[in-house]
Write an enzyme that holds these catalytic residues in place. Structure first.
Site, PDB file in Angstrom:
ATOM      1  N   ASN A   7       0.909  -1.198   0.027  1.00  0.00           N
ATOM      2  CA  ASN A   7      -0.059   0.085   0.120  1.00  0.00           C
ATOM      3  C   ASN A   7       0.784   1.260  -0.182  1.00  0.00           C
ATOM      4  O   ASN A   7       1.266   1.588   1.002  1.00  0.00           O
ATOM      5  CB  ASN A   7      -0.868   0.074   1.286  1.00  0.00           C
ATOM      6  CG  ASN A   7      -1.780   1.266   1.267  1.00  0.00           C
ATOM      7  OD1 ASN A   7      -1.754   2.101   0.284  1.00  0.00           O
ATOM      8  ND2 ASN A   7      -2.544   1.668   2.413  1.00  0.00           N
ATOM      9  N   LYS A   9       0.026   4.407  -0.500  1.00  0.00           N
ATOM     10  CA  LYS A   9      -0.684   5.336   0.355  1.00  0.00           C
ATOM     11  C   LYS A   9      -0.258   6.541  -0.693  1.00  0.00           C
ATOM     12  O   LYS A   9      -0.504   6.584  -2.012  1.00  0.00           O
ATOM     13  CB  LYS A   9      -0.242   5.724   1.481  1.00  0.00           C
ATOM     14  CG  LYS A   9      -0.256   4.391   2.475  1.00  0.00           C
ATOM     15  CD  LYS A   9       0.073   4.644   3.890  1.00  0.00           C
ATOM     16  CE  LYS A   9      -0.078   3.488   4.680  1.00  0.00           C
ATOM     17  NZ  LYS A   9      -0.258   3.468   6.076  1.00  0.00           N
ATOM     18  N   HIS A  93      -9.462   1.262   4.293  1.00  0.00           N
ATOM     19  CA  HIS A  93      -8.254   1.455   5.076  1.00  0.00           C
ATOM     20  C   HIS A  93      -8.602   2.302   6.225  1.00  0.00           C
ATOM     21  O   HIS A  93      -9.253   3.467   6.200  1.00  0.00           O
ATOM     22  CB  HIS A  93      -7.288   1.989   4.236  1.00  0.00           C
ATOM     23  CG  HIS A  93      -5.934   1.979   4.845  1.00  0.00           C
ATOM     24  ND1 HIS A  93      -5.347   2.836   5.597  1.00  0.00           N
ATOM     25  CD2 HIS A  93      -4.635   0.796   4.821  1.00  0.00           C
ATOM     26  CE1 HIS A  93      -4.229   2.790   6.074  1.00  0.00           C
ATOM     27  NE2 HIS A  93      -3.846   1.577   5.505  1.00  0.00           N
ATOM     28  N   GLU A  95      -6.836   4.793   7.392  1.00  0.00           N
ATOM     29  CA  GLU A  95      -6.639   5.957   7.164  1.00  0.00           C
ATOM     30  C   GLU A  95      -7.958   6.781   6.287  1.00  0.00           C
ATOM     31  O   GLU A  95      -8.532   7.758   6.519  1.00  0.00           O
ATOM     32  CB  GLU A  95      -5.379   6.313   6.152  1.00  0.00           C
ATOM     33  CG  GLU A  95      -4.148   6.206   7.050  1.00  0.00           C
ATOM     34  CD  GLU A  95      -2.870   5.611   6.660  1.00  0.00           C
ATOM     35  OE1 GLU A  95      -2.863   5.725   5.199  1.00  0.00           O
ATOM     36  OE2 GLU A  95      -2.195   4.996   7.260  1.00  0.00           O
ATOM     37  N   GLU A 163      -5.491  -4.848  10.304  1.00  0.00           N
ATOM     38  CA  GLU A 163      -4.385  -3.902  10.567  1.00  0.00           C
ATOM     39  C   GLU A 163      -4.827  -3.246  11.812  1.00  0.00           C
ATOM     40  O   GLU A 163      -5.817  -2.173  11.819  1.00  0.00           O
ATOM     41  CB  GLU A 163      -4.129  -2.796   9.099  1.00  0.00           C
ATOM     42  CG  GLU A 163      -4.119  -3.467   8.112  1.00  0.00           C
ATOM     43  CD  GLU A 163      -3.618  -2.444   7.157  1.00  0.00           C
ATOM     44  OE1 GLU A 163      -2.251  -2.428   6.745  1.00  0.00           O
ATOM     45  OE2 GLU A 163      -4.053  -1.596   6.767  1.00  0.00           O
ATOM     46  N   GLY A 169       2.427   2.399  10.788  1.00  0.00           N
ATOM     47  CA  GLY A 169       3.337   3.614  10.719  1.00  0.00           C
ATOM     48  C   GLY A 169       4.039   3.597  11.895  1.00  0.00           C
ATOM     49  O   GLY A 169       4.506   4.990  11.943  1.00  0.00           O
ATOM     50  N   SER A 206       3.313  -2.194  10.304  1.00  0.00           N
ATOM     51  CA  SER A 206       4.746  -1.947  10.565  1.00  0.00           C
ATOM     52  C   SER A 206       5.405  -3.436  10.081  1.00  0.00           C
ATOM     53  O   SER A 206       6.371  -4.012  10.957  1.00  0.00           O
ATOM     54  CB  SER A 206       5.056  -1.886  12.277  1.00  0.00           C
ATOM     55  OG  SER A 206       4.692  -0.563  12.364  1.00  0.00           O
TER      56      SER A 206
HETATM   57  P1  13P Z   1       2.896   0.460   7.616  1.00  0.00           P
HETATM   58  O1  13P Z   1       3.679  -0.723   7.201  1.00  0.00           O
HETATM   59  O2  13P Z   1       4.089   1.797   7.256  1.00  0.00           O
HETATM   60  O3  13P Z   1       2.739   0.357   9.159  1.00  0.00           O
HETATM   61  O4  13P Z   1       1.528   0.676   7.021  1.00  0.00           O
HETATM   62  C1  13P Z   1       0.555  -0.386   7.220  1.00  0.00           C
HETATM   63  C2  13P Z   1      -0.469  -0.040   6.330  1.00  0.00           C
HETATM   64  O5  13P Z   1      -1.357   1.021   6.707  1.00  0.00           O
HETATM   65  C3  13P Z   1      -0.738  -0.738   5.210  1.00  0.00           C
HETATM   66  O6  13P Z   1      -1.896  -0.652   4.554  1.00  0.00           O
END
Ligand code: 13P
Length: 244
Positions: A7, A9, A93, A95, A163, A169, A206
């Protein structure tokens, strides 16, 4: 089959996308028991699809709307994504939920719409730290699954990405025991809802090369959804090539 999904983003422009794949394709040799796919931002989808054409690598949209056309300024058409060659759509997601106000009943329409077009939806679910600390993890995930999948067709492809919001993150990966327990619970919920036992459940939050090799061995972990560590070809390939 294990799925390794990136992903991206809101990272990379079309030029950086092409450069990434030049390097990634040189590293990558796909194994029959694994699938590798990318969710670039919509503006880079065409560059990504062109770059992976004929390689067996798949791409998908990070977000779709539940109507294919009309007066919906700023939205992404799933039909267009499909016609361009996308095979997947990431839906809900954390976010999208926390920053853009997406809620479960709208996500259910997106899941159904993706399936109706032959795109495989990957529905994201996850609890916040506060919810985990209050012991609400399973009830939160259950509600997200029940509502998000309320319009889904059980006979059509679908994947879930678990997740934990507190692991995204942050560098804080969930422990092996937390992932084991939660993936088992999600598998049970999916079965109770009538979904196939082969519905993939990916872990995200992560994921890095160093934790990937242990996480992938946990029962009901059918792959990863990777953010930060998917942005560099070598670091993502190191994850995609762990022993499965
Ligand atoms: P990270 O791997 O940067 O923690 O992000 C996870 C994520 O949101 C994947 O959709």
């Amino acid at each position: 089959m294990k799925i390794f999904a990136a992903n991206w983003k809101l990272h990379k422009n079309p030029k950086e996308t092409r450069e990434f794949f030049q390097e990634f394709k040189a590293l990558c040799s796909l194994r029959p028991q694994t699938k590798v796919l990318f969710f670039p931002q919509a503006i880079c989808l065409e560059a990504a699809l062109t770059a992976v054409s004929g390689t067996g690598i798949s791409c998908g949209a990070q977000n779709i709307y539940f109507e294919s056309k009309g007066a919906f300024t700023g939205e992404n058409s799933a039909q267009n994504a499909k016609e361009m060659g996308a095979e997947w759509a990431l839906i809900g997601h954390s976010e999208r939920r926390s920053l853009f106000g997406e809620v479960d009943h709208g996500l259910a329409k997106k899941v159904a719409h993706a399936q109706s077009l032959g795109l495989s939806p990957m529905l994201c679910i996850g609890e916040t730290l506060d919810q985990r600390e209050k012991g609400e993890t399973n009830s939160v995930l259950k509600l997200q699954l029940v509502q998000g999948l309320s319009l889904a067709e059980k006979s059509k492809p679908l994947a879930i990405a678990y997740e934990p919001v507190w692991a995204i993150g942050t560098g804080k990966v969930a422990s092996i025991e937390q992932v084991r327990e939660t993936h088992q619970a999600v598998r049970q919920m999916l079965t109770e809802l009538g979904f196939s036992t082969s519905t993939p459940i990916l872990y995200g939050g992560s994921v890095k090369k160093d934790n990937a090799k242990d996480l992938i061995q946990i029962p009901n972990v059918d792959g990863f959804l990777v953010g930060g560590a998917s942005l560099e070809p070598k670091s993502f390939w190191d994850i995609c090539s762990v022993d499965v």
